[in-house]
Design an enzyme around this catalytic site. Structure first.
Site, PDB file in Angstrom:
ATOM      1  N   TRP A 115       0.807  -1.220   0.000  1.00 41.96           N
ATOM      2  CA  TRP A 115       0.000   0.000   0.000  1.00 41.96           C
ATOM      3  C   TRP A 115       0.843   1.275   0.000  1.00 41.96           C
ATOM      4  CZ3 TRP A 115      -0.419  -4.290   3.026  1.00 41.96           C
ATOM      5  CH2 TRP A 115      -1.537  -5.114   2.803  1.00 41.96           C
ATOM      6  N   ASP A 116       2.156   1.168  -0.144  1.00 44.69           N
ATOM      7  CA  ASP A 116       3.053   2.322  -0.065  1.00 44.69           C
ATOM      8  C   ASP A 116       2.982   2.983   1.307  1.00 44.69           C
ATOM      9  OD1 ASP A 116       4.929   4.169  -0.801  1.00 44.69           O
ATOM     10  OD2 ASP A 116       3.611   5.374  -2.039  1.00 44.69           O
ATOM     11  N   TYR A 117       2.930   2.159   2.338  1.00 44.51           N
ATOM     12  CA  TYR A 117       2.906   2.656   3.719  1.00 44.51           C
ATOM     13  C   TYR A 117       4.321   2.752   4.290  1.00 44.51           C
ATOM     14  CZ  TYR A 117      -2.206   2.182   4.231  1.00 44.51           C
ATOM     15  OH  TYR A 117      -3.563   2.332   4.126  1.00 44.51           O
TER      16      TYR A 117
END
Length: 790
Positions: A464-466
């Protein structure tokens, strides 16, 4: 007039019915279709001059009120799109009612019209007041700073602790209204194209050091703004050009006292004889740079200059410049670059780098390197769990990077890295166990050797591109027994706040692993659980629902509801799929690189967040031929070469360019680090200098906007912040959250303020950059310094 009003009602009803049926078809609310149908009938009856049309409209309005309260309670902003339009239409309906059908008394209808006007007046007053304010009791129980803060601001977080706290108290809540602009320093450089001004000044004694978006270094007086020198690097801009700050190093006195090698004069010798070497056993300095400024430029080079003169330090690298692409493999630039301030620890300069998201599975390494500050020779490197000494060019491709800023504990010899995930972001079936183990985590290294000591992962198998964007903050928190615990507080894009023992990596505040859903993307696997910091408050993490979709009108709210229902969304960890998937909190945050501040005198963590969702969709081919264009790699279609999918992605917003989730879109929040509870929360930022479709509204409506940059706390109990989308420097009471003062600026800012006392005149200053807010085309080139008027 009746015919015109009836026609207007019918025209309004048509999109409500059309889109309302579409909403029903995806499992959404029936309200819009039914209200549209009733509105059409009402309009037809009014056009026919039948009073039944008025009564039908009144019934629809009453039903709308009941529906709105049932969905959203009595909260102001959710009511705006639900009741704003129907209430507005009630005014002409009420005014025309006495003239339809059998004539009757008009007083009652005119009273309704007056009530509508009064309701709009009341709503106007409410719109200019902060909504959703949280205010709780607070009693200060301070912990202990990990580093003595001092007067200088030499690090990105002011000290190696990353707390952004100034131990200064000349400027107080009682006299802050006497702050005036003391001086302005203009660099002559405005951000263009892919550049952004996101600078945090470095303060040493009587000199401020800053860098520009095109990688110039400027030095100027901290009391007058008088320029001392300028160094121009002539760096080539990458696709993500920023310079968030410069590092500072000063030789220890014993080393500064050494003779300079360049000053050595060989004794005269007879013709044909060889001059003797410099005196045996004597140490020499390589160059005269006893104090030096270090900048990592966007073209992947490190520049080291004399802090007194701005001249290159000849002994570092090749004449003061070092190419950081060494050992990184082919095609490093522009996919790999530096954006954050280098960390100066002991006699080393430590840095990571930004790797361009979502291009391929074989992007450059996210390696972290430590160089000798005198020569540029590599001391050690760390890369996906491995570490070494020499630069052998065998760094691990696609390994998690550290594009943000580390913190370090000099006493305990530990360096703390906030890591990203292994590229690309939205498909991870190719990732190795070594890459997975240190991704989206806090990693502690031995400061002297780079050896890995512990890892705490904030997201498992991140799809999630966290990545961890905020700098860790080091602060000793109360243990409830009169002592303290050495803590590390880590903010995340997820809105989770983790509190860890910084010596061991074990949670101080409870962390719970919770089950999360799996997906069905090709060649992918999924983590069964994810960590939640249940012992600390989370921020902006409430589950979204159709009823929480928003818009300025009922029409854009309706479309947002349809879009929401069409997307995959089962919560924060909904796995990306071939259908559009909602990412909430979004990959901008939550908390981003601006990081938080800790009032070390009161034990308060002050944070600023963003609340805007994004969607991502895995696509097997480029249906429209769109590819990455080098302008905004956070949106559009990314290649993800080496995986089965490309990734389409964008902000989840309406056609008006407004986030589809309810306001606020950004808050400032304070957390009691003793009780581990929220003290206060307030929307931060107004519509003064922004608005729908990029239109400047000029209205100071405190809706709360996405914010960039970090806060600064001071010993007097003030928090300063300048990173809003409206153009203000603000002073906030740290204990209450109340705005006690603000000053209008000519342009916006994405910087973080610093504070210092000038050794020349003894005044406390607030200094910050104002190079323009990202969402607005108006750019600046100035640094502004404020001080109390004489």
């Amino acid at each position: 007039m009746a015919a015109l009003l009836g026609l207007v009602l019918v025209l309004i009803s048509l999109p409500l019915m059309w889109k309302g049926v579409e909403l029903i078809s995806v499992g959404g609310s029936w309200y819009y279709a039914l209200a549209g149908l009733a509105l059409a009938v009402s309009g037809g009856l009014i056009a026919a001059r039948k009073k039944a049309g008025v009564w039908l409209y009144v019934a629809v309005f009453a039903a709308t009120v009941v529906w709105a309260v049932a969905e959203a309670g009595l909260r102001f902003w959710p009511m705006v799109p639900r009741l704003g339009g129907p209430l507005f239409l009630l005014l002409p309906v009420a005014l025309i009612a006495p003239y339809l059908g059998k004539r009757g008394k008009a007083g009652g209808w005119f009273a309704v019209a007056a009530a509508v006007v009064a309701a709009f007046a009341g709503a106007g007053v409410m719109a200019f007041r902060p909504q959703g304010v949280v205010q709780n009791d607070f009693a200060a129980v301070p912990g202990k700073p990990a580093h003595e803060p001092g007067n200088d601001s030499v690090y990105y977080g002011r000290t190696p602790s990353g707390t952004r706290h100034a131990p200064l108290d000349q400027i107080t809540p009682a006299n802050v209204d006497k702050l005036k602009l003391a001086f302005t320093y203009n660099t002559g450089v405005k951000a263009v194209k892919v550049q952004e001004d996101q600078n945090t000044p470095t303060i040493v004694g009587d000199t401020a050091y800053i860098c520009t978006p095109n990688n110039e270094i400027h030095a100027f007086s901290t009391s007058t703004g008088e320029q001392r020198w300028v160094y121009k690097s002539n760096a080539e801009a990458s696709v993500f050009a920023r310079c968030r700050g410069v590092g500072y190093y000063e030789r220890p006195a014993v080393q500064a006292a050494l003779p300079l090698l360049a000053d050595y004069v060989a004794p005269a010798v007879a013709e044909g004889e060889v001059a003797p070497e410099p005196v045996a056993g004597v140490d020499y300095k390589i160059d005269s740079c006893d104090a030096r400024i270090v900048m990592t430029a966007s073209d992947v080079k490190m520049h080291v200059v004399n802090a007194k003169t701005g001249e290159l330090c000849a002994g570092f690298g090749e004449g003061g410049v070092l190419d950081l692409r060494q050992g990184m493999g082919e095609n490093t630039f522009p996919v790999y670059t530096q954006t954050s301030m280098p960390t100066i620890a002991r006699d080393m300069v430590i840095f990571g780098g930004m790797v361009l998201d979502n291009q391929s599975v074989n992007e450059p390494s996210g390696v972290v390197r430590a160089l000798d500050i005198e020569t540029g020779k590599q001391r050690w490197y760390w890369d996906a769990g491995s570490h070494g000494v020499s630069n052998d060019g065998n760094y691990i491709n696609r390994s998690p990077n550290v594009w943000s800023t580390p913190a370090f504990d000099d006493v305990n010899g530990l360096l703390y890295l906030p890591t990203g995930n292994a590229t690309p972001d939205f498909h991870g079936g190719h990732r190795t166990p070594e890459l997975e183990a240190v991704a989206s985590a806090v990693v502690a290294l031995d400061l002297a050797t780079g050896a890995q000591k512990w890892v705490f992962q904030t997201v498992h198998h991140d799809l999630w591109d966290y990545d961890v964007a905020s700098q860790p903050a080091l602060y000793d928190v109360p243990d409830g027994k009169g002592g303290t615990i050495p803590a590390l507080i880590q903010l995340t894009k997820r809105g989770q706040i983790f509190m860890l023992n910084r010596l061991t990596g074990e949670p101080i505040a409870e962390v719970e692993e919770r089950p999360v859903p799996a997906g069905n993307a090709k060649d992918e696997w999924y983590a069964p659980t994810q960590p939640y910091s249940v012992g600390m408050p989370s921020v902006g993490t409430e589950m979204l629902t159709e009823a929480k979709m928003w818009g300025m009108t009922m029409f854009d709210q309706l479309q947002c509801r349809i879009d929401f229902k069409r997307m995959d969304y089962t919560g924060e960890f909904t796995p990306p799929s071939e259908n559009r998937t909602l990412i909430w909190p979004g990959y901008y945050g939550g908390f981003n690189w601006g990081s938080g501040a800790i009032d070390e005198d009161r034990g308060i963590l002050v944070t600023v967040d963003m609340r805007i969702g994004q969607w991502v969709q895995l696509v097997t081919k480029a249906e429209d031929g769109q590819t990455f264009n080098g302008k905004d790699f956070h949106a559009g279609l990314a290649e993800q070469t080496g995986t089965p999918y490309k990734a389409a992605k964008a902000n989840f917003e309406s056609a008006l360019g407004i986030p589809c989730n309810e306001p606020p879109f950004g808050n400032m929040i304070a957390v009691d680090l003793n009780k581990r509870e929220i003290i206060w929360s307030r929307p931060m930022g107004t519509l003064q200098d922004t608005g729908p479709m990029g239109i400047t509204m000029g209205l100071p409506i405190p809706v709360g906007m996405p914010n960039v940059g970090g806060p600064l706390t001071t010993a007097s109990g003030l928090t300063f912040f300048v990173g809003t989308q409206d153009y203000y420097l603000r002073a906030i009471d740290t204990q209450t959250g109340e705005e006690v003062w603000k000053s209008r600026l000519p342009v916006g800012s994405q910087g973080t303020p610093v504070s210092y006392v000038s050794p020349e005149n003894g005044k406390q200053y607030i200094l910050f950059s104002a190079g323009g807010a990202r969402q607005h085309g108006l750019k600046g080139d100035a640094f502004y310094a404020y001080a109390l008027e004489d």
